[in-house]
Design a protein around this motif. Structure first.
Motif, PDB file in Angstrom:
ATOM      1  N   GLU A 150     -31.216 -62.728  14.936  1.00  0.00           N
ATOM      2  CA  GLU A 150     -31.851 -63.905  15.139  1.00  0.00           C
ATOM      3  C   GLU A 150     -31.364 -64.736  15.881  1.00  0.00           C
ATOM      4  N   TRP A 151     -29.686 -65.075  15.864  1.00  0.00           N
ATOM      5  CA  TRP A 151     -29.213 -65.892  16.734  1.00  0.00           C
ATOM      6  C   TRP A 151     -29.152 -65.466  17.995  1.00  0.00           C
ATOM      7  N   ALA A 206     -31.246 -63.750  19.647  1.00  0.00           N
ATOM      8  CA  ALA A 206     -32.722 -63.923  20.296  1.00  0.00           C
ATOM      9  C   ALA A 206     -33.245 -65.496  20.202  1.00  0.00           C
ATOM     10  N   ASP A 207     -32.193 -66.255  19.850  1.00  0.00           N
ATOM     11  CA  ASP A 207     -32.410 -67.850  19.823  1.00  0.00           C
ATOM     12  C   ASP A 207     -33.804 -68.125  18.739  1.00  0.00           C
ATOM     13  N   GLN A 208     -33.879 -67.369  17.828  1.00  0.00           N
ATOM     14  CA  GLN A 208     -34.922 -67.638  16.734  1.00  0.00           C
ATOM     15  C   GLN A 208     -34.063 -68.546  15.900  1.00  0.00           C
ATOM     16  N   ILE A 209     -32.762 -68.536  15.614  1.00  0.00           N
ATOM     17  CA  ILE A 209     -32.024 -69.679  14.893  1.00  0.00           C
ATOM     18  C   ILE A 209     -30.872 -70.331  15.845  1.00  0.00           C
TER      19      ILE A 209
END
Length: 287
Positions: free
Chosen positions: A96-97, A99-102
């Motif tokens: 997630e990090w 992928a810039d989701q968080i």
């Protein structure tokens, strides 16, 4: 004139001594031949998998890990990175990090970070993210390793199916006669607890880290894995389990040791890896 020449010679000899004392590290091959960093990267290029057996708290070693990562990435843009410092349960947080989701701060608040993460490991993770490298959280969750250390591998059989995704496929084969495991048992002689169970817990970690790398290796990806030196020393540990699955795998293990002097590889350190990284005994430690 002779006095002048003698003085110049003394200065040159003194400079050479100071230079030798000021060396921060030295790589060697298993035969004790000193290697430049360029030669190290050349030796790593043909490998299918590269392991960096680290000393967890040595800052200089971590900086060199990053330099090796940069060199391997330059050789192979599709390099896959993995590390012991993250358990399989943290894979989603990392994905997630990356992928810039968080945000990075959210990632760090959610993940189970080692106490020296910010100083020693964060630069490696940031480099991987910034360069779109895949990162594998390869280790078994410590709660399951702890369970095995107290009750043996058979304790894993009764866990929920979702839990079993967090470690190597059962049954986990353990060769209790491997020299590294025998040495571990000897060190534990007289200590509380069941030494066989402790070895099983170590083997569970080794098997899980190895299995975590099976998929990229099967797909022809080059892997760079960072782990404690004991997990890959002498071609055992993780490497033993990898060889069971991929007998013809080309592996190069960088094994880290400490010595008082860096000009010569001590005999006892020569066979632990294909490449030996020697660091000064007084190099900086983060804890």
């Amino acid at each position: 004139m002779r006095k002048i020449l003698a003085a110049c010679l003394l200065i040159l000899l003194s400079f050479g001594t100071l230079k030798a004392q000021g060396e921060a590290y030295q790589f060697f091959n298993a035969k004790g031949k000193a290697l430049s960093f360029k030669q190290v990267l050349e030796a790593l290029e043909p490998a299918d998998a590269v392991f960096f057996g680290e000393l967890h708290n040595n800052s200089l070693g971590h900086w060199l890990q990053l330099q090796v990562l940069k060199g391997l990435h330059k050789q192979n843009p599709e390099l896959v990175l993995g590390s012991e410092i993250f358990e399989r349960e943290d894979q989603l947080n990392i994905n997630e990090w990356f992928a810039d989701q968080i945000t990075e701060s959210s990632f760090e608040s959610e993940a189970k970070l080692w106490k020296n993460y910010s100083t020693d490991y964060r630069p490696i993770l940031r480099y991987a993210k910034e360069n779109n490298l895949s990162f594998i959280a390869s280790n078994v969750p410590r709660k399951y390793a702890s369970l095995v250390s107290k009750r043996g591998l058979q304790a894993l059989d009764s866990l929920y199916d979702d839990a079993k995704k967090s470690f190597a496929k059962l049954p986990v084969r353990v060769d209790m006669n491997l020299p590294g495991y025998l040495a571990m048992k000897e060190m534990m002689h007289g200590a509380p607890g069941n030494s066989d169970y402790m070895i099983m817990a170590q083997a569970l970690k080794d098997a899980t880290m190895a299995e975590s790398l099976f998929a990229p290796l099967a797909n022809g990806k080059k892997v760079y894995h960072i782990n404690g030196a004991y997990h890959s020393k002498d071609g055992e540990g993780i490497l033993w389990y990898l060889k069971q699955e991929f007998p013809d795998l080309k592996v190069v293990n960088i094994h880290t040791v400490l010595q008082d002097k860096l000009d010569k590889l001590e005999a006892g350190n020569s066979q632990a890896g294909e490449i030996i990284l020697v660091l000064p005994k007084d190099s900086h430690e983060t804890y």
